[in-house]
Design a protein around this motif. Structure first.
Motif, mmCIF file in Angstrom:
data_model
loop_
_atom_site.group_PDB
_atom_site.id
_atom_site.type_symbol
_atom_site.label_atom_id
_atom_site.label_comp_id
_atom_site.label_asym_id
_atom_site.label_seq_id
_atom_site.Cartn_x
_atom_site.Cartn_y
_atom_site.Cartn_z
ATOM 1 N N LEU A 82 39.911 34.381 60.567
ATOM 2 C CA LEU A 82 39.292 35.270 61.532
ATOM 3 C C LEU A 82 40.312 35.745 62.561
ATOM 4 O O LEU A 82 41.288 35.073 62.841
ATOM 5 C CB LEU A 82 38.129 34.572 62.249
ATOM 6 N N SER A 118 38.555 32.352 54.777
ATOM 7 C CA SER A 118 38.898 33.500 55.602
ATOM 8 C C SER A 118 39.693 33.095 56.831
ATOM 9 O O SER A 118 39.638 31.963 57.281
ATOM 10 C CB SER A 118 37.622 34.224 56.032
ATOM 11 N N GLU A 166 32.988 40.159 59.957
ATOM 12 C CA GLU A 166 33.331 39.189 60.994
ATOM 13 C C GLU A 166 32.584 39.533 62.278
ATOM 14 O O GLU A 166 32.488 40.699 62.668
ATOM 15 C CB GLU A 166 34.835 39.205 61.250
ATOM 16 N N ILE A 192 32.158 34.479 59.951
ATOM 17 C CA ILE A 192 32.425 35.527 58.981
ATOM 18 C C ILE A 192 31.477 35.362 57.803
ATOM 19 O O ILE A 192 31.149 34.241 57.397
ATOM 20 C CB ILE A 192 33.898 35.508 58.537
ATOM 21 N N LEU A 213 33.724 41.582 53.599
ATOM 22 C CA LEU A 213 33.430 40.629 54.660
ATOM 23 C C LEU A 213 32.917 41.336 55.905
ATOM 24 O O LEU A 213 33.199 42.514 56.126
ATOM 25 C CB LEU A 213 34.695 39.841 55.035
ATOM 26 N N GLN A 219 35.409 44.193 56.794
ATOM 27 C CA GLN A 219 36.752 44.054 56.238
ATOM 28 C C GLN A 219 36.733 44.072 54.714
ATOM 29 O O GLN A 219 35.764 43.651 54.085
ATOM 30 C CB GLN A 219 37.376 42.715 56.676
ATOM 31 N N GLY A 233 32.791 32.629 66.783
ATOM 32 C CA GLY A 233 32.465 33.652 65.801
ATOM 33 C C GLY A 233 32.229 33.087 64.430
ATOM 34 O O GLY A 233 32.292 31.876 64.196
ATOM 35 N N SER A 288 32.732 38.232 66.241
ATOM 36 C CA SER A 288 33.498 37.391 67.163
ATOM 37 C C SER A 288 33.153 37.726 68.608
ATOM 38 O O SER A 288 32.998 38.900 68.957
ATOM 39 C CB SER A 288 34.998 37.591 66.950
#
Length: 292
Positions: free
Chosen positions: A24, A22, A212, A193, A210, A233, A191, A214
């Protein structure tokens, strides 16, 4: 209480994750690249800074803040990454910001960043770089976003998990100003994910869901700002060479910062593209043979 239960259900579901790589939103590092492979990327984040948070916590729905005139716009990052031998990667990132408040309208290339990564497969990725501000115009409105004081050294560490595990990727990223005699003292982003695969054609396409998480902490002489964001996401990959993501920014924890209203969710978009792909060449060769 409902928000907390929903988040816990999402995290439990995301525990069953595997083999996701991924990119981010707050992270400058990316995935491993084979030597001499070139990856282009684009990130887009729409923003509305119309609410000043003295304090906000998503989990207990506590808000202390004041609504003000809206600063709206879009942040765009354009980047290129070049894979080198010995797992090194050179990259450059250009930040462009559209923004408007009342009758003020500023659309500018704000900064360019040069980076070098040490990015071996299945191990920690180290990142070093320099951010150079390109827009130094003095403005009267402190609400207008500017990178003009951010001539920054950059250090980062991240790790991609390629296992049946909860956390797909995490990162810690530090920016420190070259000159220390300013109000701005630097910032720290961190962060991770999480996610799981919902469709996977090993040769051509995969679809992932997903989440995330952060955090960004910005330090100034008189105060500091904290922004924590949750970004669910949808990610679609083709041939592992083209990656498309779309997500929603959900404020999670905010202190001393302008951000969009807590009951409104705004979009982000991310694109990755491997320019000189072996997979597409291979597929094209196979199709030509079948056609003949």
């Amino acid at each position: 209480m409902k928000k907390t239960k929903v988040l816990l259900m999402i995290i439990i579901l995301l525990f069953y994750s595997e083999k996701l790589f991924s990119f981010l939103f707050y992270d400058y590092s990316g995935d491993y690249l084979e030597p001499w492979k070139i990856q282009a990327y684009y990130k887009e984040k729409y923003f509305e800074y119309n609410f000043y948070y003295g304090y906000y916590n998503f989990f207990d729905n506590y808000v202390k803040g004041d609504e003000e005139k809206m600063l709206s716009g879009m942040k765009q990052n354009f980047g290129l990454r070049l894979g080198l031998p010995e797992s090194y990667i050179l990259s450059t990132d250009i930040l462009y910001i559209f923004q408007k408040i009342d009758t003020e309208n500023h659309n500018n290339v704000q900064a360019i960043t040069f980076l070098i990564e040490k990015n071996p497969k299945n191990f920690f990725n180290l990142l070093f770089g320099l951010k150079i501000p390109l827009w130094n115009k003095e403005i009267n409105n402190i609400r207008i976003l500017t990178e003009k004081d951010k001539l920054n050294f950059m250090l980062g560490i991240s790790y991609n998990f390629n296992y049946f595990f909860l956390l797909n990727k995490f990162f810690i990223h530090l920016e420190m100003p070259v000159y220390f005699d300013m109000d701005y003292k630097g910032e720290l982003s961190a962060g991770g994910i999480l996610g799981f695969n919902i469709y996977d054609d090993k040769e051509k396409q995969s679809v992932d869901l997903l989440l995330e998480l952060s955090f960004n902490i910005s330090d100034h002489t008189q105060t500091y700002s904290v922004v924590g964001v949750l970004i669910p996401q949808l990610q679609i990959k083709f041939y592992s060479d083209f990656e498309f993501k779309i997500g929603m920014q959900i404020p999670g924890y905010i202190e001393n910062c302008f951000y969009h209203k807590y009951d409104k969710y705004l979009y982000i978009v991310k694109l990755n593209y491997l320019i000189n792909s072996d997979n597409r060449k291979k597929d094209s060769t196979i199709n030509n043979i079948q056609y003949e």
